[in-house]
Every structure is written in structure tokens, then in C-alpha cells.
Design an enzyme around this catalytic site. Structure first.
Site, PDB file in Angstrom:
ATOM      1  N   ASP A   1      -9.542  -4.347   6.278  1.00  0.00           N
ATOM      2  CA  ASP A   1     -10.760  -5.139   5.582  1.00  0.00           C
ATOM      3  C   ASP A   1     -10.816  -5.077   4.041  1.00  0.00           C
ATOM      4  O   ASP A   1     -10.401  -5.889   3.289  1.00  0.00           O
ATOM      5  CB  ASP A   1     -12.013  -4.473   6.324  1.00  0.00           C
ATOM      6  CG  ASP A   1     -12.307  -3.382   6.168  1.00  0.00           C
ATOM      7  OD1 ASP A   1     -12.625  -2.756   5.442  1.00  0.00           O
ATOM      8  OD2 ASP A   1     -11.829  -3.093   6.966  1.00  0.00           O
ATOM      9  N   ARG A   2     -10.228  -3.832   3.770  1.00  0.00           N
ATOM     10  CA  ARG A   2     -10.986  -4.099   1.708  1.00  0.00           C
ATOM     11  C   ARG A   2     -10.137  -4.266   1.275  1.00  0.00           C
ATOM     12  O   ARG A   2     -10.151  -4.831   0.410  1.00  0.00           O
ATOM     13  CB  ARG A   2     -10.926  -2.417   1.959  1.00  0.00           C
ATOM     14  CG  ARG A   2      -9.209  -1.534   2.738  1.00  0.00           C
ATOM     15  CD  ARG A   2     -10.213   0.563   1.369  1.00  0.00           C
ATOM     16  NE  ARG A   2      -9.405   0.788   2.101  1.00  0.00           N
ATOM     17  CZ  ARG A   2      -9.837   1.985   3.328  1.00  0.00           C
ATOM     18  NH1 ARG A   2      -9.942   1.396   4.149  1.00  0.00           N
ATOM     19  NH2 ARG A   2      -8.755   2.839   3.999  1.00  0.00           N
TER      20      ARG A   2
ATOM     21  N   ASP B   1       0.493  -1.455  -0.114  1.00  0.00           N
ATOM     22  CA  ASP B   1      -0.048  -0.078  -0.288  1.00  0.00           C
ATOM     23  C   ASP B   1       1.275   0.815  -0.338  1.00  0.00           C
ATOM     24  O   ASP B   1       2.012   1.544   1.202  1.00  0.00           O
ATOM     25  CB  ASP B   1      -1.000  -0.004   1.208  1.00  0.00           C
ATOM     26  CG  ASP B   1      -1.725   0.705   1.148  1.00  0.00           C
ATOM     27  OD1 ASP B   1      -1.562   1.968   0.505  1.00  0.00           O
ATOM     28  OD2 ASP B   1      -3.023  -0.099   1.365  1.00  0.00           O
TER      29      ASP B   1
ATOM     30  N   ASP C   1       1.350   2.422   3.967  1.00  0.00           N
ATOM     31  CA  ASP C   1       0.091   3.619   3.729  1.00  0.00           C
ATOM     32  C   ASP C   1       0.104   3.860   5.277  1.00  0.00           C
ATOM     33  O   ASP C   1      -0.162   5.263   5.017  1.00  0.00           O
ATOM     34  CB  ASP C   1      -1.332   2.606   3.335  1.00  0.00           C
ATOM     35  CG  ASP C   1      -1.849   3.964   3.090  1.00  0.00           C
ATOM     36  OD1 ASP C   1      -1.772   4.379   2.175  1.00  0.00           O
ATOM     37  OD2 ASP C   1      -2.999   4.323   3.683  1.00  0.00           O
TER      38      ASP C   1
ATOM     39  N   THR D   1      -6.632   3.610  -2.597  1.00  0.00           N
ATOM     40  CA  THR D   1      -6.387   2.418  -2.218  1.00  0.00           C
ATOM     41  C   THR D   1      -7.530   1.236  -2.588  1.00  0.00           C
ATOM     42  O   THR D   1      -7.113   0.277  -2.861  1.00  0.00           O
ATOM     43  CB  THR D   1      -6.543   2.475  -0.256  1.00  0.00           C
ATOM     44  OG1 THR D   1      -5.578   3.361  -0.197  1.00  0.00           O
ATOM     45  CG2 THR D   1      -6.132   0.863   0.037  1.00  0.00           C
TER      46      THR D   1
ATOM     47  N   ASP E   1      -1.349  -0.385  -4.991  1.00  0.00           N
ATOM     48  CA  ASP E   1      -2.734   0.202  -5.283  1.00  0.00           C
ATOM     49  C   ASP E   1      -2.414   1.404  -5.303  1.00  0.00           C
ATOM     50  O   ASP E   1      -3.123   2.254  -6.090  1.00  0.00           O
ATOM     51  CB  ASP E   1      -3.488  -0.462  -4.307  1.00  0.00           C
ATOM     52  CG  ASP E   1      -3.352   0.645  -2.722  1.00  0.00           C
ATOM     53  OD1 ASP E   1      -1.898   0.533  -2.601  1.00  0.00           O
ATOM     54  OD2 ASP E   1      -3.287   0.848  -2.132  1.00  0.00           O
ATOM     55  N   HIS E   2      -1.377   1.854  -5.352  1.00  0.00           N
ATOM     56  CA  HIS E   2      -0.991   3.841  -5.960  1.00  0.00           C
ATOM     57  C   HIS E   2       0.619   3.928  -4.711  1.00  0.00           C
ATOM     58  O   HIS E   2       0.780   3.119  -4.183  1.00  0.00           O
ATOM     59  CB  HIS E   2      -2.120   4.685  -5.104  1.00  0.00           C
ATOM     60  CG  HIS E   2      -2.375   4.517  -3.693  1.00  0.00           C
ATOM     61  ND1 HIS E   2      -1.935   4.994  -2.805  1.00  0.00           N
ATOM     62  CD2 HIS E   2      -3.230   3.773  -2.125  1.00  0.00           C
ATOM     63  CE1 HIS E   2      -2.113   4.930  -1.362  1.00  0.00           C
ATOM     64  NE2 HIS E   2      -2.934   4.556  -1.673  1.00  0.00           N
TER      65      HIS E   2
ATOM     66  N   ASN F   1     -12.827   3.971  -1.114  1.00  0.00           N
ATOM     67  CA  ASN F   1     -12.956   3.740   0.123  1.00  0.00           C
ATOM     68  C   ASN F   1     -13.952   3.524   0.827  1.00  0.00           C
ATOM     69  O   ASN F   1     -14.829   2.946   1.092  1.00  0.00           O
ATOM     70  CB  ASN F   1     -11.847   4.725   0.930  1.00  0.00           C
ATOM     71  CG  ASN F   1     -10.777   4.046   1.030  1.00  0.00           C
ATOM     72  OD1 ASN F   1     -10.390   3.295   0.148  1.00  0.00           O
ATOM     73  ND2 ASN F   1      -9.630   4.595   1.131  1.00  0.00           N
TER      74      ASN F   1
ATOM     75  N   HIS G   1       0.634   8.033   5.053  1.00  0.00           N
ATOM     76  CA  HIS G   1      -0.274   9.011   5.422  1.00  0.00           C
ATOM     77  C   HIS G   1       0.416   9.843   6.392  1.00  0.00           C
ATOM     78  O   HIS G   1       0.485  11.182   7.101  1.00  0.00           O
ATOM     79  CB  HIS G   1      -0.986   8.849   5.590  1.00  0.00           C
ATOM     80  CG  HIS G   1      -2.119   8.450   4.501  1.00  0.00           C
ATOM     81  ND1 HIS G   1      -2.610   9.598   3.228  1.00  0.00           N
ATOM     82  CD2 HIS G   1      -2.655   7.358   4.156  1.00  0.00           C
ATOM     83  CE1 HIS G   1      -3.138   8.510   2.676  1.00  0.00           C
ATOM     84  NE2 HIS G   1      -3.172   7.578   2.744  1.00  0.00           N
TER      85      HIS G   1
END
Length: 506
Positions: A163-164, A40, A261, A81, A308-309, A102, A265
């Protein structure tokens, strides 16, 4: 001389054909296990930034022995994400798979991408964390196609902190997806998959409960490399507990590392925290590959790694070095746009549902109640946003195909647009600028835009029938799924738009 040149050219031709044919598996020939790895917020340039500091058995095993596509780009907007994890495994974009962020709105109703009130938590009393499933996903994944092909004999498992990042890669028909309940410090799932955790998960959770470091950091575990250690341990436990790669058909394990990730952030792309995150992740990958070698056998599994990015450099870091960058305060923009609506349209109630990921979601129901024309409201919004500082482009989704924006951006906007879920208007901010709100860290960063820092991601293949090589050609995140499916000789996911990449050996 001519004869010697002919011999050399003939030899090179034979070598090339041999190299190409050696990576093309025959029908009926498949790996025992496919392992998908998503990191991530991993920028592509991290591979070179940390290359000399990496050990030989983690990232460098994939780079030095596997195949690298050095110019893999995300071909939709926004670069978020949940969208990225979904696009990797479906081979398509939000226009088709329907995961538009999201959090987004479905026909005016605010929706978390994996929220499902019809299911319950399994392995925890934390229902908020457990009521999750892939119900909002409209397309099939690699794992779904693998399960279909083998009459559902293949096992497909997802593992992640988020979770995602576990649910969406694994797909609809997965045997299980497990994610971390940070409140209770254990891996959980939902009744979408099962009624009770397998014994091996219970056993791992017992060990996790003894982890003194996890107990110390608690809910903030995502800010520490410990999350990667825990995710790796869980993935290895899944391989052993489910006997992945030891059956008659190919199995699949989808692993997503999310601490990178959370750390990005919080602390952005530079500094000790980010350095530690990637160097520790490198060790986790080495442990993972060593476990796969022992359990499945080196050469018997196919692994790929991507992201994912990416992520922008911190705006203050950019400014300190005389580079263009800054904050884009979406909350301010929303408030000022509502005032502009009142002055222009004389409405009594707010007309915006929200602003998410550079997209403006209008309240269609309220607009109708106010007796206003939807297109007029959109035109007024575009008028306002075009004069707002630090915005490069403003696009009404419904007019995207004829908007005065570069073709590349127009295509990405259209690929990211789902009529029911993506809102009404999207903006592109100036290079170096990014969305900044009350949730943002002043020394951190975020992502979401078209720029290379957000959209240029790593793509590495390693293992079964993968030669050593690299390609500078532009490829896309949506090409991963069809490439894996082609190697397995199974059908592509049902909304796939990507291309099958050729891994040509040096």
C-alpha cells in the site's frame, strides 16, 4: 596542423552543444506519459551483477539506450522503504515530507505511515488492508504538481504490492492508488480515492482470481517473482483501462516492485531466490516497455527507474568470508537501556516508547509524570549507547548540528529528522552490522543505515528526450523529482530540495 586541430575542436563543440540541446525539451513540449519505476531494496551493483544475464528489452533497454546516474545516493537517515518511495517523488527528505519510516510516532502516538481510520476499503471486505491514504504526507509529489499544472486534467495512478509503495509515490491528488490485498488475492483501494473500483480493475481482479499459482502461494505471494508478474499486468491494465498517454495532457503511472524487498529480507543478496527475482523482473520490464510502445508509442513516454534503498549482505555470509559484520539486537538494547534508566534515574515506569530504524523514541509524557528532565534522560541514554558494542555513533537529534560525527553523517541525520515524528536519538552501527530481531531471517538481510550497500541506488532514465549516456557524479534521491519536473516544465514539489540533473549525451 593548427587548422586541423581547430576544426576538430569546433566539431566537438558543435556536437556537444547539439547533444545537450537535443535533450532539452521546449516549452509546451511534453511526453504523453511519465512512468516512474521503483524497485524495492535494489542495490546499484545489481545492474552490473546481472547485466550479462539480462535480456535486451528490460533493464538493458534502459542502460543501453537510456541514461544512467551511476552514483545516486540517499541523503538522509534512516534508509527505509516508505521514506524512500516518498523522497523519490517529493524531491525532499523526512525533515520536510514527514514520512519518517514505515511505522513511527507522531507526538507520542504510534502511526503506520499510510494508516487512515477515516477511510474504508474499496474492492474488499478487508478493512485492515484498505484503511489507507496519504494523509500523513506533508509535501506534494511529481504527480500532484502535474495535476496542478494541468488544472487536474492529468491522470495519476499508483500500482504496487505494498500500500505505501503505491499511495506515497502517487501523492495527495492522485486519481487512484491500487495495492494488493493478499488475503482476498485482489487489488484494492480506499474511499480516499473512490467509492467503487473501475470496471477495468474489476475485470483484472476476476482474472487474478483464476491464477492457480497465486491461489497456491496465497499470502506468501511476496516471496515469489509472481508478485512482479501481477504488478506488471496491473500496470499494463491501468494504461489500457485509463487510456493513459492518450489525452491532451501528460499522465503519470507510478509502479513499485516490492517482491525484491520481501525476497531480500528472507534470503538476502545472494543465491537462487535473489537471482530469480531480478531475472524475472527483467522480463516483466520488457513486457511493460513493449506494452507502452504499443499503447503510447516508443519515444512518447518518459520512464525512470530507481530504488527506495539497497540492502546489506547477510551478516553470516560476511563472517564466513572473513568480512566484518554481525547482528545488532535492538530488542536487547531496548531492554538493557530501560534497566540502565532505572539504575540511574530511579524511575518507576518504562521511559521508552520504542526503537524503530535505529532511532529511540522516548515517552515524553511518562518522563514528565516521573518528574524527570527530558534532556537528562536523553543524556543518560546517550551515555549508555556510547558504551554499547558495535555502535559507531550516537546522536541526540536536538544536538545533531554540534555532535562529533562526520559532516556527511550529520547532514543525513538532520535531513532525516522531523521534530514531531523522528524520535529523540539515532545510532549508526558498525559497517556490516544491521538490526536483527525476532522478525529477522537468519539467512536474510535488512537496510536502514548510511552505508553504500543501503544508500547507493540505481537511477536510470529512458525514452522521451533522454539521450544515451552516463554520469559518475554524485547525485541524490531527492534530485529525481526536480529533474522530471524540469523536463515537463512544471513547478517542483512544494518541499523540494533537490537539484535538476543534466542528461548530457555521449
Amino acid at each position: 596542423m593548427k587548422k586541423s586541430l581547430f576544426v576538430i575542436l569546433f566539431a566537438l563543440t558543435v556536437t556537444t552543444i547539439s547533444a545537450q540541446s537535443s535533450v532539452r525539451p521546449q516549452f509546451g513540449e511534453r511526453p504523453k506519459l511519465v512512468v516512474g519505476i521503483a524497485v524495492d531494496q535494489m542495490r546499484w551493483d545489481y545492474l552490473s551483477r546481472y547485466y550479462e544475464k539480462f535480456g535486451k528489452d528490460g533493464f538493458r533497454r534502459m542502460i543501453d539506450q537510456g541514461y544512467s546516474f551511476d552514483n545516486c545516493l540517499i541523503n538522509y537517515l534512516p534508509t527505509i522503504t516508505a521514506i524512500g518511495h516518498t523522497s523519490i517523488y517529493t524531491g525532499t527528505t523526512p525533515a520536510f515530507h514527514g514520512i519518517c519510516g514505515n511505522t513511527f510516532y507522531i507526538d507520542g502516538k504510534k502511526t503506520y505511515c499510510c494508516a487512515d481510520s477515516t477511510v474504508s476499503a474499496v474492492g474488499s471486505d478487508n478493512q485492515k488492508a484498505g484503511r489507507m491514504s496519504p494523509k500523513n504526507l506533508l509535501a506534494t509529489t511529481i504527480g500532484d504538481q502535474l495535476r496542478l499544472h494541468t488544472d487536474f486534467r492529468s491522470k495519476v495512478i499508483g500500482v504496487s504490492y505494498k500500500d505505501r509503495a503505491s499511495i506515497l509515490p502517487a501523492g495527495h491528488s492522485a486519481n487512484a492508488a491500487y495495492w494488493l490485498d493478499t488475503k482476498n488475492r485482489q487489488f484494492i483501494t480506499s474511499t480516499y480515492y473512490m467509492q467503487e473500483l473501475p470496471q477495468w480493475v474489476k475485470d483484472y481482479n476476476k482474472e487474478l482470481a483464476k491464477n492457480a499459482e497465486f491461489k497456491k502461494v496465497g499470502k506468501d505471494v511476496g516471496l515469489y517473482p509472481l508478485t512482479g508478474h501481477i504488478t506488471t499486468d496491473m500496470a499494463i491494465a491501468a494504461v489500457k483501462g485509463e487510456q493513459l498517454g492518450k489525452g491532451e495532457v501528460t499522465d503519470m503511472l507510478c509502479i513499485s516492485y516490492s517482491q525484491t524487498d520481501v525476497i531480500g529480507h528472507k534470503w538476502a543478496t545472494r543465491g537462487e531466490h535473489t537471482d530469480e527475482a531480478y531475472l524475472e523482473l527483467d522480463k516483466d520490464l520488457a513486457r511493460l516497455f513493449q506494452a507502452l510502445d504499443a499503447e503510447v508509442g516508443q519515444g512518447n513516454y518518459l520512464a525512470f527507474l530507481t530504488a527506495d534503498h539497497g540492502g546489506a549482505h547477510n551478516y553470516k555470509f560476511m563472517q564466513d568470508h572473513k568480512l566484518h559484520g554481525g547482528q545488532w539486537r535492538s530488542e536487547n538494547v531496548k531492554r538493557e537501556l530501560e534497566t540502565y534508566f532505572i539504575n540511574k534515574l530511579h524511575n518507576q515506569m518504562p521511559l521508552l516508547l520504542g526503537v524503530y530504524d535505529y532511532r529511540f523514541f522516548l515517552d515524553h509524557e511518562m518522563i514528565a509524570k516521573e518528574g524527570l528532565d527530558l534532556q537528562r534522560v536523553k543524556d543518560v541514554a546517550v551515555e549508555f549507547l556510547r558504551q554499547y558494542p558495535n555502535i559507531s555513533f550516537v546522536v541526540d537529534f536536538e544536538k545533531a548540528n554540534t555532535s562529533a560525527v562526520p559532516q556527511m553523517l550529520r547532514e543525513r541525520i538532520l535531513c532525516g529528522y522531523n521534530f514531531h515524528r523522528s524520535g529523540d536519538i539515532i545510532v549508526c552501527v558498525e559497517p556490516g552490522y544491521y538490526e536483527f530481531g525476532k522478525w529477522s531471517s537468519p539467512v536474510g538481510t535488512t537496510h536502514g543505515e548510511w552505508n553504500p550497500y543501503d544508500a547507493h541506488i540505481p537511477l536510470l532514465f529512458y525514452g522521451w528526450h533522454v539521450p544515451h549516456g552516463a554520469s559518475p557524479a554524485e547525485v541524490h534521491i531527492t534530485d529525481i523529482a526536480p529533474t522530471v519536473c524540469s523536463m515537463l516544465h512544471i513547478q517542483q514539489p512544494n518541499a523540494c530540495i533537490g537539484a535538476n540533473l543534466q542528461l548530457i549525451a555521449f
